[in-house]
Design an enzyme around this catalytic site. Structure first.
Site, short mmCIF file in Angstrom:
data_model
loop_
_atom_site.label_atom_id
_atom_site.label_comp_id
_atom_site.label_asym_id
_atom_site.label_seq_id
_atom_site.Cartn_x
_atom_site.Cartn_y
_atom_site.Cartn_z
N CYS A 40 -1.02 53.13 -68.41
CA CYS A 40 -0.06 54.23 -68.43
C CYS A 40 1.32 53.64 -68.68
O CYS A 40 1.65 52.58 -68.17
CB CYS A 40 -0.10 54.91 -67.07
SG CYS A 40 1.31 55.98 -66.73
N ASP A 41 2.11 54.35 -69.48
CA ASP A 41 3.45 53.82 -69.82
C ASP A 41 4.51 54.13 -68.77
O ASP A 41 5.67 53.80 -68.94
CB ASP A 41 3.90 54.38 -71.18
CG ASP A 41 4.08 55.90 -71.16
OD1 ASP A 41 4.09 56.50 -70.07
OD2 ASP A 41 4.21 56.49 -72.24
N HIS A 55 -0.10 57.55 -61.70
CA HIS A 55 0.91 58.58 -61.40
C HIS A 55 0.99 58.83 -59.90
O HIS A 55 1.20 59.97 -59.45
CB HIS A 55 0.60 59.91 -62.14
CG HIS A 55 0.76 59.81 -63.63
ND1 HIS A 55 0.60 60.88 -64.47
CD2 HIS A 55 1.10 58.77 -64.44
CE1 HIS A 55 0.81 60.51 -65.73
NE2 HIS A 55 1.12 59.22 -65.73
N TYR A 88 6.13 60.52 -60.43
CA TYR A 88 5.10 61.55 -60.35
C TYR A 88 4.75 61.93 -58.91
O TYR A 88 4.12 62.96 -58.67
CB TYR A 88 3.83 61.12 -61.08
CG TYR A 88 3.87 61.38 -62.58
CD1 TYR A 88 3.37 62.57 -63.11
CD2 TYR A 88 4.41 60.46 -63.46
CE1 TYR A 88 3.40 62.83 -64.48
CE2 TYR A 88 4.44 60.70 -64.83
CZ TYR A 88 3.94 61.89 -65.33
OH TYR A 88 3.97 62.14 -66.68
N ARG A 105 6.40 72.70 -69.62
CA ARG A 105 6.52 71.48 -70.44
C ARG A 105 5.72 71.60 -71.75
O ARG A 105 6.17 71.15 -72.79
CB ARG A 105 6.02 70.29 -69.61
CG ARG A 105 6.09 68.96 -70.31
CD ARG A 105 7.51 68.44 -70.43
NE ARG A 105 7.56 67.28 -71.31
CZ ARG A 105 8.66 66.83 -71.88
NH1 ARG A 105 9.82 67.42 -71.66
NH2 ARG A 105 8.63 65.78 -72.66
P1 NAD Z 1 -1.52 65.79 -78.98
O1 NAD Z 1 -2.19 67.09 -78.71
O2 NAD Z 1 -0.26 65.76 -79.77
O3 NAD Z 1 -2.55 64.82 -79.76
C1 NAD Z 1 -3.86 64.63 -79.37
C2 NAD Z 1 -4.78 64.62 -80.60
O4 NAD Z 1 -6.12 64.43 -80.12
C3 NAD Z 1 -4.77 65.92 -81.40
O5 NAD Z 1 -4.47 65.66 -82.75
C4 NAD Z 1 -6.19 66.46 -81.24
O6 NAD Z 1 -6.69 67.14 -82.37
C5 NAD Z 1 -6.99 65.20 -80.95
N1 NAD Z 1 -8.26 65.41 -80.24
C6 NAD Z 1 -8.55 66.30 -79.29
N2 NAD Z 1 -9.80 66.15 -78.87
C7 NAD Z 1 -10.35 65.14 -79.58
C8 NAD Z 1 -11.62 64.51 -79.60
N3 NAD Z 1 -12.61 64.91 -78.78
N4 NAD Z 1 -11.82 63.48 -80.46
C9 NAD Z 1 -10.83 63.07 -81.28
N5 NAD Z 1 -9.60 63.64 -81.30
C10 NAD Z 1 -9.36 64.65 -80.46
O7 NAD Z 1 -1.30 65.11 -77.57
P2 NAD Z 1 -0.25 63.99 -77.15
O8 NAD Z 1 0.88 64.65 -76.44
O9 NAD Z 1 0.04 63.13 -78.28
O10 NAD Z 1 -1.07 63.21 -76.06
C11 NAD Z 1 -2.29 62.57 -76.35
C12 NAD Z 1 -2.92 61.98 -75.11
O11 NAD Z 1 -2.17 60.88 -74.65
C13 NAD Z 1 -2.94 62.95 -73.93
O12 NAD Z 1 -4.12 62.74 -73.18
C14 NAD Z 1 -1.73 62.55 -73.14
O13 NAD Z 1 -1.81 62.95 -71.81
C15 NAD Z 1 -1.82 61.07 -73.30
N6 NAD Z 1 -0.60 60.29 -73.01
C16 NAD Z 1 -0.73 59.28 -72.12
C17 NAD Z 1 0.32 58.48 -71.83
C18 NAD Z 1 0.12 57.40 -70.82
O14 NAD Z 1 1.04 56.72 -70.47
N7 NAD Z 1 -1.10 57.18 -70.34
C19 NAD Z 1 1.53 58.68 -72.45
C20 NAD Z 1 1.65 59.70 -73.37
C21 NAD Z 1 0.55 60.51 -73.67
C1 G6P Z 2 4.48 59.83 -69.50
C2 G6P Z 2 3.23 59.64 -68.71
C3 G6P Z 2 2.07 60.18 -69.48
C4 G6P Z 2 2.28 61.62 -69.85
C5 G6P Z 2 3.57 61.76 -70.61
C6 G6P Z 2 3.89 63.24 -70.81
O1 G6P Z 2 4.47 59.05 -70.64
O2 G6P Z 2 2.96 58.31 -68.39
O3 G6P Z 2 0.91 60.02 -68.73
O4 G6P Z 2 1.23 62.09 -70.65
O5 G6P Z 2 4.62 61.19 -69.88
O6 G6P Z 2 4.92 63.38 -71.71
P1 G6P Z 2 5.17 64.77 -72.41
O7 G6P Z 2 6.39 64.53 -73.20
O8 G6P Z 2 3.95 65.07 -73.23
O9 G6P Z 2 5.37 65.77 -71.31
MN MN Z 3 0.84 58.17 -67.60
#
Ligand code: NAD
Ligand code: G6P
Ligand code: MN
Length: 442
Positions: free
Chosen positions: A171-172, A201, A264, A284
């Site tokens: 997680c970032d 979180h 969080y 959000r």
């Molecule tokens: P987003 O909706 O912009 O992009 C996600 C993409 O995944 C979409 O293009 C969608 O079509 C695709 N998708 C959905 N189901 C799928 C499947 N079964 N197989 C392949 N592709 C599929 O979402 P986002 O805001 O870019 O976030 C993406 C993920 O990253 C989310 O789970 C978000 O919570 C996570 N995230 C995590 C961190 C972290 O620190 N862990 C940070 C930022 C985002």
């Molecule tokens: C941080 C968290 C992620 C979360 C994201 C949400 O990066 O570590 O887990 O998905 O924030 O950001 P957003 O801009 O999509 O609310």
């Molecule tokens: Mn996270």
């Protein structure tokens, strides 16, 4: 010479993809690249991103790097070296429901925390397990670096179904917190060795050793946090949600000044304040749809219409660099230190060993080496974490067993929920809203 790598982005259409690819290109000396593959189930989003990344490669002079987009898992994964996973099952439309349904019952409505996080977890487990399954089949030697949320829940699910998967969950947020602290209070984060424990979180810093200053700077940072709130760092400039989240770190620290908290924790410790501040009609998900998502579509549209000015317009702070650092650390045995989401197995000695925790860990050629904290954690943190771990495990049980009863127990035990009656109401609404995505619960 390091072999040129093939990177597949699962969830290629994600709005985070440009930031990640930019970081990959910035580190081409440590992570040489032959090919980028975008894998997504949504051809339109994947095609938009294909155009953006193709444009970026050209602009940055990486004309020898191949780029493709596909909805076919065999084409996406066969022969690849790294999979960066960032899928969102159900997309932003379902995130909106995760946020709004609990809020309508007076509860926290959030992407990864509270009942919204649990609803998302029930959708996300299947999607991510499917990807891990494809990788086992088509690229069993490849490493999966996972950002897909909700991380604690999906990591627990993968641990059960594919215990030997070559997968790193990260997680970032900790790196973003550290960057924000450093920028606000005048430190250089590159000198830090932070120690932290918790669930994703849901955790606390226990020290931040500064190599240059030769001391633990956490006590003075806590002092600063309690007296002067942080401003969001440049990468999130003007972002109201993050500004509020960082303000809450000061509230938490004033009341519990022993540790620096993960922001969080506001959802669990101050759920009433969070609900009061929320706009039930504009959450959000709406901000992201009207911001990042719209902006991405705009970039692709401009490329299609042939405009010549620089169309690239994104900035995701440390997010891309952090995942790229994991890849280079694996590839070049760099043994860099990260906060990673791993099975506990004694890292936190007085917490159940089968919990999935977030702790410091080194990454080298052999994979992940988590650090044992050795000291037992205090009862306040332990109590909070034990309840949360149990709730998450019950949710994962509910998914694998198709059990309504386990889901209700999970929803009831969630720390943002005051009673079983409201837990059941929200669960029943979530079942209805997630018909397409959840397994049937009986
Ligand atoms: P987003 O909706 O912009 O992009 C996600 C993409 O995944 C979409 O293009 C969608 O079509 C695709 N998708 C959905 N189901 C799928 C499947 N079964 N197989 C392949 N592709 C599929 O979402 P986002 O805001 O870019 O976030 C993406 C993920 O990253 C989310 O789970 C978000 O919570 C996570 N995230 C995590 C961190 C972290 O620190 N862990 C940070 C930022 C985002
Ligand atoms: C941080 C968290 C992620 C979360 C994201 C949400 O990066 O570590 O887990 O998905 O924030 O950001 P957003 O801009 O999509 O609310
Ligand atoms: Mn996270």
């Amino acid at each position: 010479m390091i072999k040129k790598q093939i990177i597949t982005i699962a969830g290629g259409g994600s709005t985070y993809t440009p930031g990640i690819i930019q970081a990959v290109l910035n580190n081409a000396n440590r992570l040489p690249l032959s090919e980028i593959r975008l894998y997504d189930i949504d051809p339109q989003r994947n095609e938009d991103m294909y155009l953006i990344i193709q444009y970026m490669l050209k602009k940055e002079g990486f004309t020898d790097v191949m780029i493709s987009s596909t909805e076919d898992p065999k084409t996406a994964f066969t022969g690849c070296d790294f999979i960066f996973s960032q899928i969102r099952v159900g997309g932003m439309k379902m995130r909106e429901k995760d946020e709004k349904i609990p809020l309508n019952h007076g509860l926290v409505g959030q992407e990864t925390c509270g009942l919204g996080g649990f609803a998302y977890g029930m959708r996300s487990m299947g999607g991510l397990l499917e990807i891990v399954g494809y990788v086992q089949k088509y690229a069993p030697e490849a490493w999966i670096l996972n950002y897909t949320n909700p991380e604690s829940i999906v990591s627990e699910a993968v641990r059960r179904q594919y215990p030997k998967a070559k997968m790193i969950n990260a997680c970032d947020m900790t790196i973003s917190i550290e960057e924000t602290i450093a920028v606000n209070y005048g430190y250089d984060r590159k000198n830090w060795i932070p120690t932290y424990y918790g669930l994703n979180h849901f955790g606390w810093y226990t020290s931040i050793y500064d190599k240059k200053l030769k001391k633990d700077v956490m006590p003075e940072i806590i002092e600063k946090l309690t007296t002067k709130e942080m401003k969001v760092a440049e990468f999130n400039e003007g972002d109201k949600t993050w500004q509020e989240a960082f303000n809450m770190m000061s509230v938490i620290t004033r009341n519990f000044p022993q540790n620096i908290p993960n922001n969080y924790l506001e959802y669990y410790l101050y759920s009433d304040m969070v609900v009061e501040k929320a706009d039930k009609n504009y959450t959000r998900a709406n901000m992201v749809m009207n911001g990042r998502e719209k902006n991405t579509k705009e970039m692709a549209k401009k490329i299609r219409s042939g405009v010549t000015e620089d169309i690239l317009n994104f900035n995701f702070g440390e997010h891309g660099q952090y995942i790229v650092d994991m890849a280079t650390s694996l590839l070049n045995d760099e043994r860099q230190r990260f906060m990673l989401i791993v099975p506990n197995q004694g890292a936190i000695p007085n917490l159940r060993s089968d919990a999935v925790v977030e702790v410091p860990a080194y990454i080298g050629a052999a994979g992940v080496e988590p650090i044992s904290l050795r000291e037992p954690i205090n009862d306040f943190h332990k109590g909070l974490m034990e309840a949360q771990v149990a709730a998450e495990k019950l949710l994962v049980d509910a998914y694998f067993e198709g059990s309504y009863q386990k889901a209700l127990q999970a929803f009831t035990l969630n720390q943002t929920v005051p009673n079983a009656r409201v837990a059941k109401k929200v669960l029943d609404e979530m079942i209805e809203a997630n018909k397409e995505y959840w397994p049937e619960l009986v």
